[in-house]
Design an enzyme around this catalytic site. Structure first.
Site, PDB file in Angstrom:
ATOM      1  N   ASN A  10      18.288  38.477   4.310  1.00  0.00           N
ATOM      2  CA  ASN A  10      18.483  39.737   3.916  1.00  0.00           C
ATOM      3  C   ASN A  10      19.979  39.597   3.668  1.00  0.00           C
ATOM      4  O   ASN A  10      20.773  39.505   4.504  1.00  0.00           O
ATOM      5  CB  ASN A  10      17.989  40.613   5.540  1.00  0.00           C
ATOM      6  N   LYS A  12      21.673  42.158   2.831  1.00  0.00           N
ATOM      7  CA  LYS A  12      22.328  43.349   3.254  1.00  0.00           C
ATOM      8  C   LYS A  12      23.346  43.945   1.972  1.00  0.00           C
ATOM      9  O   LYS A  12      22.812  43.711   0.927  1.00  0.00           O
ATOM     10  CB  LYS A  12      23.347  43.287   4.541  1.00  0.00           C
ATOM     11  N   HIS A  99      14.980  48.311   8.934  1.00  0.00           N
ATOM     12  CA  HIS A  99      15.926  47.600   9.509  1.00  0.00           C
ATOM     13  C   HIS A  99      16.736  48.287  10.569  1.00  0.00           C
ATOM     14  O   HIS A  99      17.051  49.464  10.156  1.00  0.00           O
ATOM     15  CB  HIS A  99      16.838  46.849   8.509  1.00  0.00           C
ATOM     16  N   GLU A 101      19.733  48.643  10.859  1.00  0.00           N
ATOM     17  CA  GLU A 101      20.899  49.201  10.099  1.00  0.00           C
ATOM     18  C   GLU A 101      20.339  50.485   9.642  1.00  0.00           C
ATOM     19  O   GLU A 101      21.243  51.556   9.368  1.00  0.00           O
ATOM     20  CB  GLU A 101      21.608  48.487   9.048  1.00  0.00           C
ATOM     21  N   GLU A 171      14.192  41.981  15.795  1.00  0.00           N
ATOM     22  CA  GLU A 171      15.340  41.929  15.620  1.00  0.00           C
ATOM     23  C   GLU A 171      16.229  42.737  16.851  1.00  0.00           C
ATOM     24  O   GLU A 171      16.495  44.071  16.466  1.00  0.00           O
ATOM     25  CB  GLU A 171      16.015  42.231  14.150  1.00  0.00           C
ATOM     26  N   GLY A 177      24.514  40.319  13.640  1.00  0.00           N
ATOM     27  CA  GLY A 177      25.910  39.975  13.118  1.00  0.00           C
ATOM     28  C   GLY A 177      26.810  40.022  14.281  1.00  0.00           C
ATOM     29  O   GLY A 177      28.062  40.080  13.860  1.00  0.00           O
ATOM     30  N   SER A 210      21.417  36.747  14.204  1.00  0.00           N
ATOM     31  CA  SER A 210      22.464  35.445  14.398  1.00  0.00           C
ATOM     32  C   SER A 210      21.526  33.952  14.166  1.00  0.00           C
ATOM     33  O   SER A 210      22.184  33.048  15.020  1.00  0.00           O
ATOM     34  CB  SER A 210      23.057  35.542  15.825  1.00  0.00           C
TER      35      SER A 210
HETATM   36  P1  13P Z   1      22.458  38.309  11.203  1.00  0.00           P
HETATM   37  O1  13P Z   1      21.894  36.961  10.642  1.00  0.00           O
HETATM   38  O2  13P Z   1      23.973  38.600  10.406  1.00  0.00           O
HETATM   39  O3  13P Z   1      22.935  38.294  12.527  1.00  0.00           O
HETATM   40  O4  13P Z   1      21.500  39.461  10.548  1.00  0.00           O
HETATM   41  C1  13P Z   1      20.357  39.368  11.030  1.00  0.00           C
HETATM   42  C2  13P Z   1      19.588  40.810  10.367  1.00  0.00           C
HETATM   43  O5  13P Z   1      19.886  41.881  10.734  1.00  0.00           O
HETATM   44  C3  13P Z   1      18.773  40.269   9.269  1.00  0.00           C
HETATM   45  O6  13P Z   1      18.033  41.494   8.679  1.00  0.00           O
END
Ligand code: 13P
Length: 249
Positions: A10, A12, A99, A101, A171, A177, A210
């Protein structure tokens, strides 16, 4: 036979049109040795404006590709939104829905997310449905209550066939992140619990938060974890593909 692993990236809000073209200059030769591995399914989810070069690169490599969001109406007065028919013209087959976010920064509700999941399924596409608890929810002992609400609101009105088509991604918000990964046991506990709640032994359930080469093996070896949804480490071909090579050992 070893299990099939889903390695989904992803991006983002990263990788412009030209950066996506550059990504594939490196990805294509790096992926070559893994191409044809029946136990690996790679997918990349890019911003809308990078979907064209993503589709070209993905088709060349035979990988899955998709968008990170969509609106559930087909067209109309919804300024700033993108519809499913718009994505279909790019041959998009998979769309990330819900997601964290989207839930926390853009305040998407369970109700809106459920409508999106249904609309994607109705269009014959695959939702990559994300769910997970915040740190506060975990620390107050509400992890499973929150996830039950998130999962049930998305799947309760669907047929068993529809439920099976969804790709689930657990997640935990506190692991996204942050560099703070859930332990393999924490991730496995939730994925195994999710499989029961979903009521489908064959459901595909990914872990995200992560994931990187150094923790891939122990996470992906867990029985109920079918793959990874990767953020940061998916932005460079080497760190992305290393997740699978580290798992295979
Ligand atoms: P990270 O791997 O950067 O922690 O992000 C995970 C994520 O939100 C994937 O959709």
């Amino acid at each position: 036979m070893s299990k099939k692993i889903y390695l989904y990236g992803n991006w983002k809000m990263n990788n412009t049109f030209s950066e996506t073209e550059k990504f594939f200059e490196t990805f294509t030769p790096a992926y070559e040795p893994l191409k044809g591995d029946a136990n690996l399914e790679v997918g990349i989810f890019a911003p809308f404006t990078s979907l064209w070069p993503l589709s070209q690169g993905a088709k060349k490599n035979g990988i899955v590709f998709g968008a990170q969001n969509v609106y559930y109406e087909a067209k109309g007065a919804f300024t700033g939104e993108i519809s499913i028919p718009m994505l279909k013209e790019y041959d998009v087959t998979h769309i990330i829905i819900g997601h964290s976010e989207r839930r926390h920064i853009f305040l998407e509700s369970d109700e809106v997310i459920a409508k999106k999941v249904k609309a994607v399924l109705d269009a014959g596409m695959i939702p990559v449905f994300c769910y997970g608890e915040t740190l506060e929810e975990r620390e107050s002992g509400n992890t499973f209550t929150v996830m039950e609400r998130q999962l049930k609101s998305a799947i309760d009105s669907l047929t068993p066939e529809e439920v099976h088509k969804i790709i689930y991604a657990y997640e935990p918000v506190w692991a996204i992140g942050t560099g703070k990964t859930a332990t393999p046991d924490q991730a496995e506990e939730v994925c195994a619990w999710s499989r029961k709640l979903i009521g489908d032994d064959g459901a595909v359930i990914l872990y995200g938060g992560s994931v990187k080469g150094s923790n891939a093996k122990e996470l992906l070896s867990m029985k109920d974890i079918d793959g990874a949804l990767v953020g940061g480490a998916s932005l460079k071909p080497a760190s992305f593909l290393e997740i699978y090579t580290a798992y295979k050992g």
